[in-house]
Design an enzyme around this catalytic site. Structure first.
Site, PDB file in Angstrom:
ATOM      1  N   LYS A  51       9.877 -23.277 -43.328  1.00  0.00           N
ATOM      2  CA  LYS A  51      10.790 -22.555 -44.204  1.00  0.00           C
ATOM      3  C   LYS A  51      10.995 -23.317 -45.515  1.00  0.00           C
ATOM      4  CE  LYS A  51      12.922 -20.366 -40.239  1.00  0.00           C
ATOM      5  NZ  LYS A  51      13.943 -20.395 -39.193  1.00  0.00           N
ATOM      6  N   GLN A  95      19.539 -23.233 -37.917  1.00  0.00           N
ATOM      7  CA  GLN A  95      18.400 -23.032 -37.015  1.00  0.00           C
ATOM      8  C   GLN A  95      18.872 -22.966 -35.563  1.00  0.00           C
ATOM      9  OE1 GLN A  95      15.095 -22.570 -37.988  1.00  0.00           O
ATOM     10  NE2 GLN A  95      14.730 -22.132 -35.835  1.00  0.00           N
ATOM     11  N   ASP A 118      19.594 -14.976 -42.411  1.00  0.00           N
ATOM     12  CA  ASP A 118      18.952 -14.593 -41.147  1.00  0.00           C
ATOM     13  C   ASP A 118      19.404 -13.198 -40.713  1.00  0.00           C
ATOM     14  OD1 ASP A 118      17.081 -16.245 -40.004  1.00  0.00           O
ATOM     15  OD2 ASP A 118      18.532 -17.583 -39.015  1.00  0.00           O
TER      16      ASP A 118
END
Ligand code: NAP
Length: 284
Positions: A51, A95, A118
């Site tokens: 990422k 995460q 997200d």
């Protein structure tokens, strides 16, 4: 036809890079993504590294905050709060998975919905199901882009999604429904799974079982999207949930693993970060 997510992803990132440059000139700074990684799970480290690399490639400012897995829930929530209130931060990604002593739902709900790149925050999930404008979750968003890229006209098609997780199965089913497919969601309790799968013009598989979907479960001419990321017990390499070698002989089009859905997930995260930035700038 092999649906090369890697190629589509590269072209979207090229366009994003130009857009980020334009935004930088317009607003005086680039979008800024903060990734929070708790612990050192090798899978999570590799995702986070990917990422950060993609963000740097497209010119998005990014910072990965690495924390010991002994951090308390309260300390993590305090960090999220600080990032929420930091005007220079546009996107926050924590995460997953988090260590067992931290309540993931609580942490996700603590992220400001407008910085929730997200799209896991309950507010963004609700807006998706209510068909209101919102940040879309990266993997499902990437899957729809892959179908468009492959020239698939989704409307009116029979779509079967195997897997009903909150991050892939359910949201991709909703996006397919919104694109006017007739959608069936199958899972571990589904009876006659092979029969159900064989109905699909569009088969999306997101279960996390190495080469689980075999050629006999695929309707000839179907489009197959393989979301799974597994270790192939035969050779230790990455493989999907679909037996790619055999399935490609039956399917009209199929995504490979690696190089299919995975790169699109990361690219959609970059898009979401730019979107979050633009939305915030337009509010000011
Ligand atoms: P998950 O949360 O573990 O959910 C798995 C789903 O598959 C569940 O709904 C489960 O059914 C269903 N399932 C499990 N075994 C099954 C079986 N034998 N038959 C039918 N259904 C079965 O997984 P996830 O997070 O959605 O991820 C799925 C896979 O996609 C994993 O390999 C993951 O690594 C990969 N993934 C890839 C990306 C990417 O960007 N490429 C992104 C996210 C995930 P029940 O609900 O009945 O238990």
């Amino acid at each position: 036809m092999i649906i090369k997510g890697k190629d589509l992803s590269a072209s979207i990132k090229e366009a994003l890079k130009v857009r980020v440059e334009v935004l930088k000139n317009q607003y005086g700074r680039t979008p800024n993504l903060v990734v929070v990684l708790v612990g050192d799970d090798p899978g999570s480290v590799s995702y986070v590294t990917g990422k950060a690399k993609a963000a740097t490639e497209v010119g998005i400012a990014n910072n990965t905050i690495r924390l010991e897995d002994t951090i308390s829930e309260a300390e993590l929530l305090a960090l999220v709060d600080k990032l929420n209130n930091d005007d220079a931060v546009d996107g926050i990604l924590v995460q997953l998975p988090l260590p067992k002593h931290i309540n993931e739902n609580k942490v996700i709900a603590a992220i400001s919905p407008e910085k929730d790149v997200d799209a896991f925050h309950p507010m963004n999930v609700a807006k998706l199901w209510l068909k209101q404008p919102c940040m879309l979750p990266c993997t499902p968003k990437g899957i729809i882009k892959l179908l468009h890229f492959a020239g698939v006209d989704i409307a009116g098609k029979e779509a079967v999604v195997i897997g009903r997780s909150n991050i892939v199965g359910q949201p991709v089913a909703k996006l397919l429904l919104d694109a006017n497919a007739t959608v069936t969601v199958a899972h571990s309790k589904t009876k006659n799974l092979a029969e159900v799968a064989r109905r699909a013009d569009i088969l999306v598989v997101a279960i996390g079982r190495e080469r689980f979907v075999t050629a006999d479960m695929i309707k000839p001419g179907a489009v197959v999207i393989d979301v799974g990321v597994n270790r192939d017990t035969r050779n230790g390499k990455l493989c999907g949930d679909v037996d790619f070698e055999e399935a490609q002989k039956v399917a009209a089009a199929i995504t490979p693993v690696p190089g299919g859905v995975g790169p699109m997930t990361i690219t959609c995260l970059m898009e979401n970060t730019v979107e979050a930035f633009v939305n915030r700038m337009n509010k000011q």
